[in-house]
Every structure is written in structure tokens, then in C-alpha cells.
Design a protein around this motif. Structure first.
Motif, short mmCIF file in Angstrom:
data_model
loop_
_atom_site.label_atom_id
_atom_site.label_comp_id
_atom_site.label_asym_id
_atom_site.label_seq_id
_atom_site.Cartn_x
_atom_site.Cartn_y
_atom_site.Cartn_z
N LEU A 129 50.70 1.28 13.95
CA LEU A 129 49.55 1.45 13.13
C LEU A 129 49.32 -0.08 12.16
CD1 LEU A 129 50.78 1.56 10.06
CD2 LEU A 129 50.95 4.23 10.66
N ASN A 130 48.03 -0.08 11.59
CA ASN A 130 47.94 -1.16 10.88
C ASN A 130 47.21 -0.81 9.80
OD1 ASN A 130 47.54 -4.14 10.35
ND2 ASN A 130 47.50 -4.37 12.61
N MET A 131 46.86 -1.86 8.93
CA MET A 131 46.01 -1.35 7.76
C MET A 131 45.46 -2.42 7.10
SD MET A 131 48.21 -0.06 4.22
CE MET A 131 47.41 0.54 2.82
N VAL A 132 44.01 -1.95 6.68
CA VAL A 132 43.15 -2.98 6.00
C VAL A 132 43.06 -2.51 4.58
CG1 VAL A 132 40.66 -3.64 5.86
CG2 VAL A 132 41.85 -3.07 8.29
N PHE A 133 43.09 -3.52 3.73
CA PHE A 133 43.50 -3.50 2.37
C PHE A 133 41.90 -3.89 1.81
CE2 PHE A 133 47.38 -4.75 3.66
CZ PHE A 133 48.16 -3.58 2.95
N GLN A 134 41.69 -3.42 0.59
CA GLN A 134 40.44 -3.55 -0.26
C GLN A 134 40.15 -5.08 -0.36
OE1 GLN A 134 39.82 -1.53 -4.02
NE2 GLN A 134 38.22 -2.80 -4.72
N HIS A 135 40.88 -5.96 -0.79
CA HIS A 135 41.11 -7.26 -0.86
C HIS A 135 41.32 -8.19 0.45
CE1 HIS A 135 40.27 -6.57 -4.99
NE2 HIS A 135 41.30 -5.95 -5.19
N ALA A 171 38.71 -6.82 12.62
CA ALA A 171 39.03 -7.27 13.90
C ALA A 171 40.34 -7.85 14.23
CB ALA A 171 38.07 -8.71 14.42
N ARG A 172 40.92 -8.15 13.07
CA ARG A 172 42.27 -8.58 13.10
C ARG A 172 43.23 -7.58 13.36
NH1 ARG A 172 44.47 -11.72 7.76
NH2 ARG A 172 44.35 -9.74 6.87
N SER A 173 43.07 -6.37 12.74
CA SER A 173 43.56 -5.18 13.01
C SER A 173 43.37 -4.47 14.37
CB SER A 173 43.52 -4.08 11.93
OG SER A 173 43.73 -4.60 10.47
N LEU A 174 42.34 -4.47 14.70
CA LEU A 174 41.75 -3.68 15.91
C LEU A 174 42.25 -4.39 17.07
CD1 LEU A 174 38.23 -2.34 14.85
CD2 LEU A 174 40.31 -0.82 15.23
N VAL A 175 42.41 -5.81 17.17
CA VAL A 175 42.70 -6.36 18.23
C VAL A 175 44.35 -6.16 18.65
CG1 VAL A 175 43.97 -8.62 17.07
CG2 VAL A 175 42.48 -8.83 19.45
N LEU A 176 45.06 -5.66 17.76
CA LEU A 176 46.39 -5.21 17.85
C LEU A 176 46.48 -3.87 18.68
CD1 LEU A 176 47.95 -6.41 14.48
CD2 LEU A 176 48.14 -7.60 16.83
N GLU A 177 45.32 -3.15 18.80
CA GLU A 177 45.33 -1.79 19.49
C GLU A 177 46.09 -1.01 18.63
OE1 GLU A 177 45.96 -2.59 23.54
OE2 GLU A 177 44.05 -3.72 23.77
N PRO A 178 46.02 -0.77 17.52
CA PRO A 178 47.11 0.27 16.94
C PRO A 178 46.51 1.57 17.05
CG PRO A 178 45.34 -0.49 15.12
CD PRO A 178 45.19 -1.26 16.57
N LYS A 179 47.59 2.67 17.16
CA LYS A 179 47.21 4.11 17.47
C LYS A 179 46.43 4.36 16.28
CE LYS A 179 49.36 4.46 21.35
NZ LYS A 179 48.48 4.69 22.50
N VAL A 180 46.79 4.10 14.93
CA VAL A 180 46.13 4.44 13.64
C VAL A 180 45.55 3.30 12.73
CG1 VAL A 180 46.32 5.91 11.70
CG2 VAL A 180 47.27 6.66 13.88
N LEU A 181 44.44 3.22 12.24
CA LEU A 181 44.13 2.23 11.42
C LEU A 181 44.09 2.75 9.86
CD1 LEU A 181 43.57 -0.80 11.07
CD2 LEU A 181 41.15 -0.38 11.47
N LEU A 182 44.85 2.21 8.95
CA LEU A 182 44.67 2.75 7.66
C LEU A 182 44.00 2.03 7.00
CD1 LEU A 182 48.72 3.20 7.14
CD2 LEU A 182 46.74 5.06 8.09
#
Length: 371
Positions: A81-87, A149-160
Motif C-alpha cells: 500500500l502507499n499513502m498520500v499526506f495532506q502536505h 501519480a507518485r503513489s499510483l505508479v507503484l501499483e499499490p493494492k490500497v492507497l491511503l
């Protein structure tokens, strides 16, 4: 009947900090490809829950499984999984392309493969032609798309996603809500979205869990939470609501009769309250502003008159506050109705302007309070 395809499951997951319980033990099942939001006020425990899912916090109780594998004790960089933060945490000294490629390089993928994947995702997030730009040259919305894009390019099963739109201005937030929903469906990635903004959750989510004081108050689709809240907290937190405190006077299989605090008797459908009731019990009735309308003989509903107290201009979602025998009620009005009421106010003061309303008892929501 086929079993749901769950990508993430939590069993009695909880977090204790010394004497303070941030997250009470809870169960959570999230389906593959779902846009799932956790909605609640600041301090309710939603970010702590997200950090446990990401691996940044160790749970005090319970287990977490991803794709049926127990990851409770798995470090963050080993979880799919990967994570996108507010900042956002973009690298200011790197170009857009290098920001997106960073995780792929860390994984040791070949340069040609990285270049192809970066070009493909730039196209999908509408950033084609921006690959050589530095992050300070981007708008807020473009920065948001780079982070995604930086998170999705890694093809995570789950994005937080932890309140990723919180730092954007209102207009850009409205635009990004539509873009986020579109991107999630386009990629098919499971999104777990944390927010305190009910409009974000209602617009984008397939399902929502409303969180309060470390536990889930209710879980369901946006329409279920809005139309049939199961607790007073959900009724008051999700959308605008008029609250009418009453006492049960009589119950039949089809009808519920209550007496309000203002000593007004109301007859309602028994179905408005899904919980068991007894005569004499206190009940909270909730009525959405859109369940009230300016009186019109062609409209169904019970008549109600009152004194205009306040006009609330907000474009298409304008409203008015009217003092009635049921208390002060907020209703939704159209711009033309607002203009008409403003004209009346030009002749008389707001407090002496009488307005006639209708309200629909079938749209009332009843929630019992223990005696």
C-alpha cells in the motif's frame, strides 16, 4: 451467494496511549476497488487508525490483513500500500518526472521501464508536458496530481489518503473531488480516504464509516448515512438537520404520535423510527432543510407557518430560518424564493414577516433516547 472480495480486513483493531484510548477495538472490511472514507471530527481517532493500517503505528489490540496475509507486524515499506499526506511531501529539488519515478528507482526497476511507466501515468493524470517542471512551478491541483501519480505508479493494492485536499482553496477542492473520484475508478485502486469534510465523503465514496471518540458510529453508503442515520451524532454530523425533541404519546403499527417540547402534537409514520419505542420515551426527530418547503397548494405535506428570522444566501443552496411551533427551523430555498422574501423584508422587518411552509412527515427521522 458469492462472498465479498475483501482487500483489507481489521479484526478488533485498537490503539491505547497510556490512559487514553485513541481507537476502541473495531472491525473493518474493505472491498477490492472500493472508495472507502472514514469521516469524523478532529481528534476522533481516524488518523491514528490510518497510521495503523499504514504501519506507522503499532496496534495495542487486534490484527490487520491485506490480501488475506497478516501484516499487523509488517513494516510500512513491506506492505502493498502507499499513502498520500495532506502536505504532499513532494521533493522541491526534483522535476515532476523525477518525483513520480522516485519510488520506482528505490525498487531498483530498469531505467527504460521507469520511463515508460512515468510517461503513461503522466498521461493518465493529465500532466503530459509538465515532466521537466519543478514543483514550485505547479498549481495546487497539479501538485496534488503529482502526489497521486507518485503513489499510483507503484501499483499499490490500497492507497491511503490523509485529508489530501485540506490545504486547497474551496474552488480547487471542489474540482479535485471530481478528479479524485475519476482517477480512483480509472485505476481501480482501493482508496481509503480520511476526512472531516462531509461533502468530500458524500460525493466521492462508495461507503463511509462515521467515526466518533475512537469508534464507528455507523457504516454505509452515502445515501444510507444521509437518509437514515442510526445515531444522533451521525444525524447531526452528516449534513444539515433540524432537531425537534419530543415525547412519545402513542404508538400503533403504522403511526407514531409525539408531543414536542413546545406542546405541539405530531402524527408521524411509525417507520420514521427504526428503534424500539415505549410510551413516554423521549425521542429526537430530525428534519432535513430540503424536507421543508415554501407553501404551495400543489405540494404534499403538512402546513406550518412561522416568522422569518434570517435569510442565508449561498447561491443555489440558499436557506432561511423560520420560527415555528416546532422551534426555529432551517429550510432550503431557491434564489427566486430568496428574492421574494428579501422584497417582503424591504416592507417589514424580518421578525414580522410571516411565511407559510409545508413539511413532509415521511422524511422525518426519529431516534429514541433511553429513558
Amino acid at each position: 451467494m458469492p462472498q465479498p472480495d475483501y482487500v483489507l480486513q481489521c479484526h478488533q483493531l485498537g490503539k491505547q496511549f497510556a490512559e487514553f484510548t485513541a481507537v476502541h477495538p473495531l472491525d473493518l472490511n474493505i472491498r477490492t476497488g472500493e472508495f472507502f472514507s472514514i469521516l469524523g471530527p478532529s481528534g476522533c481517532g481516524k488518523t491514528t487508525l490510518l497510521r495503523m493500517l499504514a504501519g506507522f503505528e503499532s496496534p495495542t489490540h487486534g490484527r490487520i490483513t491485506l490480501n488475506s496475509h497478516d501484516v499487523t507486524d509488517t513494516p510500512p515499506n513491506k506492505r502493498p500500500l502507499n499513502m498520500v499526506f495532506q502536505h504532499l511531501a513532494l521533493f522541491p529539488n526534483m522535476s515532476v518526472a523525477d518525483n513520480i519515478a522516485f519510488g520506482l528507482k528505490q525498487r531498483g526497476e530498469q531505467a527504460g521501464h521507469i520511463k515508460r511507466k512515468v510517461q503513461d501515468i503522466l498521461q493518465r493524470v493529465d500532466l503530459k508536458g509538465s515532466e521537466t517542471k519543478q514543483t514550485h512551478q505547479l498549481s495546487g491541483g497539479q501538485k496534488q496530481r503529482v502526489a497521486l501519480a507518485r503513489s499510483l505508479v507503484l501499483e499499490p493494492k490500497v492507497l491511503l489518503l490523509d485529508e489530501p485536499l485540506g490545504a486547497l482553496d474551496l474552488k480547487l477542492r471542489e474540482q479535485m473531488k471530481i478528479e479524485l473520484k475519476h482517477l480512483q475508478k480509472s485505476f481501480g485502486t482501493t482508496f481509503i480516504y480520511i476526512t472531516h469534510d462531509q461533502s468530500e465523503a458524500l460525493m466521492m465514496s462508495d461507503r463511509i464509516a462515521v467515526m466518533n471518540a475512537g469508534h464507528f458510529e455507523q457504516m454505509g453508503t452515502p445515501s444510507e448515512l444521509y437518509m437514515r442515520p442510526s445515531t444522533p451524532f451521525v444525524a447531526e454530523f452528516v449534513g444539515e438537520n433540524n432537531r425537534i425533541i419530543s415525547q412519545v404519546a402513542d404508538i400503533t403499527p403504522s403511526t407514531l404520535t409525539v408531543v414536542t417540547q413546545q406542546n405541539t402534537t405530531l402524527s408521524l409514520p411509525r417507520s420514521c423510527c427504526q428503534t424500539p419505542l415505549t410510551t413516554g420515551q423521549t425521542i429526537q426527530l430530525y428534519l432535513r432543510p430540503e424536507a421543508l418547503s415554501m407553501s404551495d397548494d400543489s405540494k404534499k405535506g403538512d402546513p406550518l407557518s412561522g416568522q422569518l428570522k434570517e435569510l442565508l444566501f449561498d447561491g443555489a443552496t440558499s436557506g432561511a430560518i423560520v420560527s415555528t411551533v416546532l422551534g426555529e427551523l432551517r429550510l432550503s430555498i431557491t434564489p427566486s424564493q430568496l428574492n421574494e422574501l428579501q422584497s417582503k423584508q424591504g416592507i417589514a422587518s424580518a421578525n414580522s414577516t410571516t411565511v407559510n411552509l409545508r413539511w413532509d412527515p415521511n422524511q422525518a427521522i426519529g431516534l429514541g433516547i433511553a429513558k
